[in-house]
Design a protein around this motif. Structure first.
Motif, PDB file in Angstrom:
ATOM      1  N   ALA A  30      55.870  36.277  31.187  1.00  0.00           N
ATOM      2  CA  ALA A  30      54.467  35.907  31.058  1.00  0.00           C
ATOM      3  C   ALA A  30      53.804  36.002  32.420  1.00  0.00           C
ATOM      4  O   ALA A  30      54.446  35.824  33.454  1.00  0.00           O
ATOM      5  N   LEU A  31      52.529  36.288  32.398  1.00  0.00           N
ATOM      6  CA  LEU A  31      51.734  36.416  33.616  1.00  0.00           C
ATOM      7  C   LEU A  31      50.482  35.579  33.436  1.00  0.00           C
ATOM      8  O   LEU A  31      49.733  35.763  32.473  1.00  0.00           O
ATOM      9  N   GLU A  32      50.253  34.650  34.332  1.00  0.00           N
ATOM     10  CA  GLU A  32      49.098  33.769  34.259  1.00  0.00           C
ATOM     11  C   GLU A  32      48.006  34.306  35.176  1.00  0.00           C
ATOM     12  O   GLU A  32      48.261  34.604  36.331  1.00  0.00           O
ATOM     13  N   LEU A  33      46.801  34.430  34.645  1.00  0.00           N
ATOM     14  CA  LEU A  33      45.674  34.937  35.431  1.00  0.00           C
ATOM     15  C   LEU A  33      44.565  33.911  35.519  1.00  0.00           C
ATOM     16  O   LEU A  33      44.406  33.083  34.632  1.00  0.00           O
ATOM     17  N   THR A  34      43.783  34.011  36.561  1.00  0.00           N
ATOM     18  CA  THR A  34      42.549  33.240  36.607  1.00  0.00           C
ATOM     19  C   THR A  34      41.507  34.028  35.817  1.00  0.00           C
ATOM     20  O   THR A  34      41.648  35.238  35.620  1.00  0.00           O
ATOM     21  N   PRO A  35      40.443  33.379  35.379  1.00  0.00           N
ATOM     22  CA  PRO A  35      39.409  34.117  34.664  1.00  0.00           C
ATOM     23  C   PRO A  35      38.641  35.080  35.578  1.00  0.00           C
ATOM     24  O   PRO A  35      37.861  35.890  35.102  1.00  0.00           O
ATOM     25  N   TRP A  36      38.909  35.034  36.872  1.00  0.00           N
ATOM     26  CA  TRP A  36      38.231  35.911  37.815  1.00  0.00           C
ATOM     27  C   TRP A  36      39.037  37.171  38.112  1.00  0.00           C
ATOM     28  O   TRP A  36      38.690  37.948  38.994  1.00  0.00           O
ATOM     29  N   ALA A  37      40.105  37.401  37.367  1.00  0.00           N
ATOM     30  CA  ALA A  37      40.897  38.623  37.550  1.00  0.00           C
ATOM     31  C   ALA A  37      39.997  39.825  37.279  1.00  0.00           C
ATOM     32  O   ALA A  37      39.144  39.802  36.391  1.00  0.00           O
ATOM     33  N   SER A  38      40.212  40.882  38.025  1.00  0.00           N
ATOM     34  CA  SER A  38      39.368  42.073  37.896  1.00  0.00           C
ATOM     35  C   SER A  38      39.613  42.781  36.565  1.00  0.00           C
ATOM     36  O   SER A  38      40.707  42.726  35.993  1.00  0.00           O
ATOM     37  N   ALA A  39      38.582  43.478  36.115  1.00  0.00           N
ATOM     38  CA  ALA A  39      38.706  44.278  34.889  1.00  0.00           C
ATOM     39  C   ALA A  39      39.778  45.352  35.064  1.00  0.00           C
ATOM     40  O   ALA A  39      40.483  45.683  34.106  1.00  0.00           O
ATOM     41  N   GLU A  40      39.922  45.855  36.284  1.00  0.00           N
ATOM     42  CA  GLU A  40      40.931  46.870  36.550  1.00  0.00           C
ATOM     43  C   GLU A  40      42.338  46.309  36.347  1.00  0.00           C
ATOM     44  O   GLU A  40      43.209  46.982  35.787  1.00  0.00           O
ATOM     45  N   LEU A  41      42.579  45.076  36.803  1.00  0.00           N
ATOM     46  CA  LEU A  41      43.891  44.462  36.620  1.00  0.00           C
ATOM     47  C   LEU A  41      44.177  44.241  35.134  1.00  0.00           C
ATOM     48  O   LEU A  41      45.269  44.552  34.650  1.00  0.00           O
ATOM     49  N   VAL A  42      43.197  43.750  34.403  1.00  0.00           N
ATOM     50  CA  VAL A  42      43.380  43.530  32.968  1.00  0.00           C
ATOM     51  C   VAL A  42      43.675  44.856  32.265  1.00  0.00           C
ATOM     52  O   VAL A  42      44.568  44.945  31.416  1.00  0.00           O
ATOM     53  N   ALA A  43      42.953  45.908  32.630  1.00  0.00           N
ATOM     54  CA  ALA A  43      43.191  47.227  32.037  1.00  0.00           C
ATOM     55  C   ALA A  43      44.604  47.723  32.364  1.00  0.00           C
ATOM     56  O   ALA A  43      45.292  48.287  31.501  1.00  0.00           O
ATOM     57  N   GLU A  44      45.043  47.522  33.592  1.00  0.00           N
ATOM     58  CA  GLU A  44      46.395  47.930  33.987  1.00  0.00           C
ATOM     59  C   GLU A  44      47.447  47.157  33.180  1.00  0.00           C
ATOM     60  O   GLU A  44      48.436  47.731  32.732  1.00  0.00           O
ATOM     61  N   LEU A  45      47.226  45.865  32.990  1.00  0.00           N
ATOM     62  CA  LEU A  45      48.171  45.075  32.200  1.00  0.00           C
ATOM     63  C   LEU A  45      48.240  45.585  30.764  1.00  0.00           C
ATOM     64  O   LEU A  45      49.325  45.733  30.203  1.00  0.00           O
ATOM     65  N   ARG A  46      47.083  45.887  30.187  1.00  0.00           N
ATOM     66  CA  ARG A  46      47.063  46.415  28.810  1.00  0.00           C
ATOM     67  C   ARG A  46      47.818  47.744  28.733  1.00  0.00           C
ATOM     68  O   ARG A  46      48.554  47.982  27.783  1.00  0.00           O
ATOM     69  N   GLY A  98      51.415  47.311  28.293  1.00  0.00           N
ATOM     70  CA  GLY A  98      51.865  46.600  27.101  1.00  0.00           C
ATOM     71  C   GLY A  98      51.652  45.103  27.106  1.00  0.00           C
ATOM     72  O   GLY A  98      52.181  44.399  26.251  1.00  0.00           O
ATOM     73  N   TYR A  99      50.873  44.600  28.064  1.00  0.00           N
ATOM     74  CA  TYR A  99      50.595  43.161  28.116  1.00  0.00           C
ATOM     75  C   TYR A  99      49.332  42.843  27.327  1.00  0.00           C
ATOM     76  O   TYR A  99      48.402  43.638  27.282  1.00  0.00           O
ATOM     77  N   GLY A 100      49.317  41.670  26.738  1.00  0.00           N
ATOM     78  CA  GLY A 100      48.137  41.182  26.047  1.00  0.00           C
ATOM     79  C   GLY A 100      48.067  39.670  26.175  1.00  0.00           C
ATOM     80  O   GLY A 100      49.063  39.018  26.522  1.00  0.00           O
ATOM     81  N   VAL A 101      46.900  39.108  25.916  1.00  0.00           N
ATOM     82  CA  VAL A 101      46.736  37.659  25.988  1.00  0.00           C
ATOM     83  C   VAL A 101      47.536  37.028  24.860  1.00  0.00           C
ATOM     84  O   VAL A 101      47.379  37.389  23.693  1.00  0.00           O
ATOM     85  N   GLU A 102      48.415  36.118  25.224  1.00  0.00           N
ATOM     86  CA  GLU A 102      49.232  35.421  24.225  1.00  0.00           C
ATOM     87  C   GLU A 102      48.653  34.052  23.894  1.00  0.00           C
ATOM     88  O   GLU A 102      48.665  33.620  22.760  1.00  0.00           O
ATOM     89  N   PRO A 124      43.880  32.604  30.920  1.00  0.00           N
ATOM     90  CA  PRO A 124      44.624  33.383  29.930  1.00  0.00           C
ATOM     91  C   PRO A 124      46.068  33.592  30.403  1.00  0.00           C
ATOM     92  O   PRO A 124      46.321  33.776  31.585  1.00  0.00           O
ATOM     93  N   VAL A 125      46.989  33.545  29.467  1.00  0.00           N
ATOM     94  CA  VAL A 125      48.393  33.803  29.768  1.00  0.00           C
ATOM     95  C   VAL A 125      48.788  35.067  29.012  1.00  0.00           C
ATOM     96  O   VAL A 125      48.700  35.123  27.789  1.00  0.00           O
ATOM     97  N   PHE A 126      49.176  36.078  29.767  1.00  0.00           N
ATOM     98  CA  PHE A 126      49.531  37.379  29.213  1.00  0.00           C
ATOM     99  C   PHE A 126      51.044  37.477  29.055  1.00  0.00           C
ATOM    100  O   PHE A 126      51.794  36.893  29.839  1.00  0.00           O
ATOM    101  N   SER A 127      51.469  38.237  28.076  1.00  0.00           N
ATOM    102  CA  SER A 127      52.882  38.585  27.966  1.00  0.00           C
ATOM    103  C   SER A 127      52.983  40.010  27.431  1.00  0.00           C
ATOM    104  O   SER A 127      52.028  40.544  26.852  1.00  0.00           O
ATOM    105  N   ARG A 128      54.135  40.596  27.658  1.00  0.00           N
ATOM    106  CA  ARG A 128      54.383  41.959  27.198  1.00  0.00           C
ATOM    107  C   ARG A 128      54.825  41.910  25.745  1.00  0.00           C
ATOM    108  O   ARG A 128      55.653  41.082  25.375  1.00  0.00           O
ATOM    109  N   ALA A 129      54.269  42.804  24.938  1.00  0.00           N
ATOM    110  CA  ALA A 129      54.665  42.883  23.538  1.00  0.00           C
ATOM    111  C   ALA A 129      56.138  43.241  23.469  1.00  0.00           C
ATOM    112  O   ALA A 129      56.600  44.118  24.193  1.00  0.00           O
TER     113      ALA A 129
END
Length: 183
Positions: free
Chosen positions: A1-17, A20-24, A175-180
């Motif tokens: 799991a990866l914990e992010l602040t709500p201020w994480a960049s859109a680029e980081l969120v796109a890279e996580l997606r 294979g990561y998504g908000v769990e 948000p807490v992300f995890s890999r599918a």
């Protein structure tokens, strides 16, 4: 799991997606100034985890809602083993009638007292164990030179409501992300 602040960049969120990561799930992050504290609760006795027996009780309480032998329980037990070895961290037990019924931890990081590792045995809820543990940890954080205490809780849960009643302020929802998992 990866914990992010709500201020994480859109680029980081796109890279996580793309990996294979998504908000769990989500959790709230709260803070409390330590200049004025509620009085210590006297509903249960609070003591520091000392020997191996205390550590086993603390671990059993924190993992009580996970089925013994399950992956969730193994993760909980691994977390507990790690928590007990964090420098500057103390673990506490709440006791009623001599029996451990709740637990919590406090870790001081750069002048902030982080409250965590908290649980109450399901059949012992409603006795004030977590209130007593939160207040005790606030007092210990101030004693240890902290100006603030911080803690996380699930949005809308009983822990979040209890923290807000004690004067904790919501800072943000994380948000807490995890890999599918693939078959």
């Amino acid at each position: 799991a990866l914990e992010l602040t709500p201020w994480a960049s859109a680029e980081l969120v796109a890279e996580l997606r793309s990996r294979g990561y998504g908000v769990e799930w989500f959790r709230n992050v709260y803070a409390h100034q330590l200049d004025r504290l509620p009085p210590k609760a006297r509903t249960v006795a609070i003591e520091e985890v000392g020997d191996d027996d205390d550590e086993a009780e603390w671990t059993a309480i924190l993992g009580a809602e996970a089925e013994p032998g399950s992956e969730a329980r193994a993760r909980s037990d691994e977390f507990c083993r790690a928590m007990h070895r964090v420098p500057g961290s103390i673990d506490l037990l709440a006791r009623a009638d001599g029996r451990a019924i709740g637990c919590g931890s406090l870790t001081v990081v750069r002048g902030v007292g982080w409250l965590g590792g908290a649980a109450t045995l399901p059949q012992q809820r409603g006795r004030g164990a977590q209130l007593a543990l939160v207040v005790e940890r606030l007092h210990r954080a101030r004693r240890d030179g902290c100006t603030f205490a911080a803690v996380t809780a699930l949005p809308g849960g009983s822990s979040a409501r209890n923290l807000e009643r004690l004067g904790f302020q919501l800072l943000y929802t994380q948000p807490v992300f995890s890999r599918a998992r693939t078959g």
